[in-house]
Write a protein that holds these residues in place. Structure first.
Motif, PDB file in Angstrom:
ATOM      1  N   UNK A   9      -4.723  30.677  17.209  1.00  0.00           N
ATOM      2  CA  UNK A   9      -5.868  31.233  16.479  1.00  0.00           C
ATOM      3  C   UNK A   9      -5.316  31.800  15.182  1.00  0.00           C
ATOM      4  N   UNK A  10      -5.327  31.005  14.113  1.00  0.00           N
ATOM      5  CA  UNK A  10      -4.748  31.483  12.854  1.00  0.00           C
ATOM      6  C   UNK A  10      -5.474  32.736  12.394  1.00  0.00           C
ATOM      7  N   UNK A  11      -6.778  32.767  12.569  1.00  0.00           N
ATOM      8  CA  UNK A  11      -7.561  33.994  12.359  1.00  0.00           C
ATOM      9  C   UNK A  11      -8.413  34.198  13.600  1.00  0.00           C
ATOM     10  N   UNK A  27     -19.040  44.476   7.439  1.00  0.00           N
ATOM     11  CA  UNK A  27     -17.964  43.565   6.993  1.00  0.00           C
ATOM     12  C   UNK A  27     -16.732  43.633   7.887  1.00  0.00           C
ATOM     13  N   UNK A  28     -16.749  44.498   8.872  1.00  0.00           N
ATOM     14  CA  UNK A  28     -15.521  44.667   9.670  1.00  0.00           C
ATOM     15  C   UNK A  28     -15.449  43.649  10.800  1.00  0.00           C
ATOM     16  N   UNK A  29     -14.515  42.722  10.634  1.00  0.00           N
ATOM     17  CA  UNK A  29     -14.433  41.612  11.589  1.00  0.00           C
ATOM     18  C   UNK A  29     -13.362  41.828  12.652  1.00  0.00           C
ATOM     19  N   UNK A  30     -12.541  42.859  12.509  1.00  0.00           N
ATOM     20  CA  UNK A  30     -11.451  43.073  13.477  1.00  0.00           C
ATOM     21  C   UNK A  30     -10.535  41.869  13.536  1.00  0.00           C
ATOM     22  N   UNK A  31     -10.082  41.439  12.353  1.00  0.00           N
ATOM     23  CA  UNK A  31      -9.332  40.178  12.242  1.00  0.00           C
ATOM     24  C   UNK A  31      -7.878  40.342  12.689  1.00  0.00           C
ATOM     25  N   UNK A  32      -7.431  39.439  13.545  1.00  0.00           N
ATOM     26  CA  UNK A  32      -6.024  39.390  13.963  1.00  0.00           C
ATOM     27  C   UNK A  32      -5.464  38.038  13.537  1.00  0.00           C
ATOM     28  N   UNK A  72     -11.154  31.565  15.119  1.00  0.00           N
ATOM     29  CA  UNK A  72     -11.849  31.771  16.394  1.00  0.00           C
ATOM     30  C   UNK A  72     -12.697  33.035  16.305  1.00  0.00           C
ATOM     31  N   UNK A  73     -13.927  32.943  16.765  1.00  0.00           N
ATOM     32  CA  UNK A  73     -14.841  34.095  16.696  1.00  0.00           C
ATOM     33  C   UNK A  73     -15.711  34.119  17.940  1.00  0.00           C
ATOM     34  N   UNK A  74     -16.427  35.219  18.171  1.00  0.00           N
ATOM     35  CA  UNK A  74     -17.334  35.237  19.320  1.00  0.00           C
ATOM     36  C   UNK A  74     -18.373  34.139  19.151  1.00  0.00           C
ATOM     37  N   UNK A  75     -18.821  33.538  20.246  1.00  0.00           N
ATOM     38  CA  UNK A  75     -19.907  32.560  20.151  1.00  0.00           C
ATOM     39  C   UNK A  75     -21.093  33.199  19.449  1.00  0.00           C
ATOM     40  N   UNK A  76     -21.806  32.396  18.650  1.00  0.00           N
ATOM     41  CA  UNK A  76     -22.971  32.945  17.938  1.00  0.00           C
ATOM     42  C   UNK A  76     -24.041  33.363  18.936  1.00  0.00           C
ATOM     43  N   UNK A 384     -16.181  30.538  19.798  1.00  0.00           N
ATOM     44  CA  UNK A 384     -16.260  29.282  19.059  1.00  0.00           C
ATOM     45  C   UNK A 384     -15.042  29.193  18.147  1.00  0.00           C
ATOM     46  N   UNK A 385     -14.459  27.982  18.060  1.00  0.00           N
ATOM     47  CA  UNK A 385     -13.320  27.761  17.162  1.00  0.00           C
ATOM     48  C   UNK A 385     -13.759  26.810  16.055  1.00  0.00           C
ATOM     49  N   UNK A 386     -13.370  27.124  14.835  1.00  0.00           N
ATOM     50  CA  UNK A 386     -13.743  26.293  13.683  1.00  0.00           C
ATOM     51  C   UNK A 386     -12.507  25.699  13.042  1.00  0.00           C
ATOM     52  N   UNK A 387     -12.664  24.452  12.647  1.00  0.00           N
ATOM     53  CA  UNK A 387     -11.565  23.727  12.039  1.00  0.00           C
ATOM     54  C   UNK A 387     -11.541  24.016  10.533  1.00  0.00           C
TER      55      UNK A 387
END
Ligand code: NIG
Ligand code: FE
Length: 418
Positions: A9-11, A27-32, A72-76, A384-387
């Motif tokens: 998971x690059x992001x 705007x806070x996505x808690x990005x790792x 990768x993010x939570x499913x919509x 969900x993972x996005x390319x």
């Protein structure tokens, strides 16, 4: 179902943090960066940087799922859809583009009433097959939870037919469906001369029965010119509230009726649309707990230029969410990524705001924020993972589906080969 160790998971957008999100918090996505997720059964057990998660005591036993560098993010969470309908209204689309308005077409017997006619004569099986195929498409675009309304039956038998189809689909396919009773979509043809008798029927019979039989969790009204008045909407939603159906409301879409203020008065879960609100409404919504669900797919599809004032709502501290409003009349899309693109380009939301408005805030509006809407230990393994190279590219690319993997409660429900 295997346990998963998900890496690559690059992001990783966890969306952890306060619920709901308002103002700058949106705007806070808690990005790792280089994140990983450990899944046991249908739940997340750990989320964090890959190096730490790989050392987790359960990581060795888990099946490895290396995404090879994806966002990768939570499913919509799509908190406003009209999932069950029998056919498109593409001929109306053509008429509108030739100059007829949505309201003109509705007054001539088209619009919602035309879908009602076809829904009444459709079999439950036909409605269900179509909705099921559409749910597969929702999953392919990264949606894992959705709200769905009745409202194309408008007689008791047909409303129950829709709510039953939704219940069966909730049980039989992977995505979670939350049901809303929208018997107050428009006044059906047979009551056009006595609309208040229809409101009486809703308030005295149908709403109490829907609530006691557990056919829906929410109650919605389309409060607008050509649909229900403010006074009728207040009666309907109050009746729902009294028997435990939490209000949602189609508010201020074509005309400003006072529906947004009514949502606040009734402590509705959401006020949806809001294209026609004024600055006073924006301030009032900002001080409330009503989730403002914006539906930019409608303006896009109807060719209208006045989108809801997302920037003002965010600035005034409102809880902003985004949804498809998937329906055959005003928004025939089930793509949340497309809605994000519209939100950014047409309503000037930032990609980060749009993502929070499509995950954690709609989860709050459905009262499901303890289980979905963010990637945190204990929550459902819905993601969900996005390319793409960065989360900004999710709205940036439009009209293509870059969702490469969708997981619902620990099961892979969509996967695209590279
Ligand atoms: O959310 N505005 C009312 N309901 C839908 C439209 C339904 C239809 O046209 O079939 C909406 O836009
Ligand atoms: Fe709608």
């Amino acid at each position: 179902m295997p346990d998963w160790l998900i890496t690559g998971c690059s992001e990783l957008l966890t969306l952890r943090g306060p619920v709901p999100r308002r103002g700058r918090g949106l705007s806070e996505l808690g990005l790792i960066r280089d994140g990983a997720i450990l899944v046991h059964g249908d739940r997340i057990t750990a989320v964090g940087p890959r190096r730490r998660i790989e050392r987790h005591k359960d990581a060795r036993r888990a099946e490895k799922l290396d995404l090879g560098g994806r966002v990768v993010l939570p499913g919509f969470v799509d908190a406003h859809t009209h999932l069950v309908f029998p056919e498109s209204r593409a001929t109306e689309y053509e008429l509108r583009n030739a100059g007829k308005s949505y309201e003109q077409i509705a007054r001539a017997g088209g619009g919602i009433r035309s879908t009602v006619k076809h829904t009444r004569s459709a079999s439950a099986k036909a409605l269900k097959d179509r909705a099921r195929a559409n749910l597969r498409e929702f999953a392919r675009h990264g949606t894992t939870t959705l709200e769905a309304k009745s409202g194309y039956g408008l007689d008791w038998k047909s409303e129950v037919k829709i709510l039953d189809v939704l219940d069966q689909l909730h049980q039989q396919q992977p995505l979670d469906i939350v049901r809303t009773f929208l018997g107050a979509h428009v006044v059906p043809h047979e009551y056009r001369k006595k609309p208040d008798a229809y409101v009486d029927l809703l308030v005295k019979k149908w709403i109490p029965t829907v609530a006691t039989a557990g056919l829906a969790e929410f109650c919605d009204v389309y409060c607008d010119r050509g649909a229900f008045s403010l006074a009728q909407s207040r009666r309907i939603l109050s009746a729902g509230r009294a028997c435990g159906l939490v209000p949602r409301i189609h508010a201020e879409q074509l005309a400003r009726t006072g529906a947004a203020r009514l949502a606040i008065e009734l402590q509705a879960a959401s006020a949806d649309h809001l294209e026609k609100i004024d600055p006073g409404d924006v301030r009032a919504l900002g001080l409330s707990n009503v989730v403002c669900i914006l539906l930019p797919g409608c303006c896009f599809h109807l060719g209208l230029h006045k989108f809801a004032p997302a920037r003002e709502l965010i600035a005034d501290g409102a809880i902003v969410a985004l949804a498809t409003d998937f329906n055959p009349g005003t928004s025939p899309t089930l793509s949340m990524p497309m809605i994000l693109s519209l939100a950014c380009a047409q309503m000037r939301m930032t990609p980060a705001e749009a993502i929070a408005a499509a995950t954690i805030n709609p989860a709050y509006s459905l009262r499901l924020h303890d289980r979905v809407g963010s990637l945190e230990a204990g929550k459902n393994a819905d993601m969900a993972a996005f390319d793409v190279a960065s989360y900004r590219e999710i709205p940036y690319y439009f009209g293509v589906n870059l969702c490469s993997l969708t997981m619902k409660r620990g099961a892979i429900v969509h996967s695209k080969k590279r």
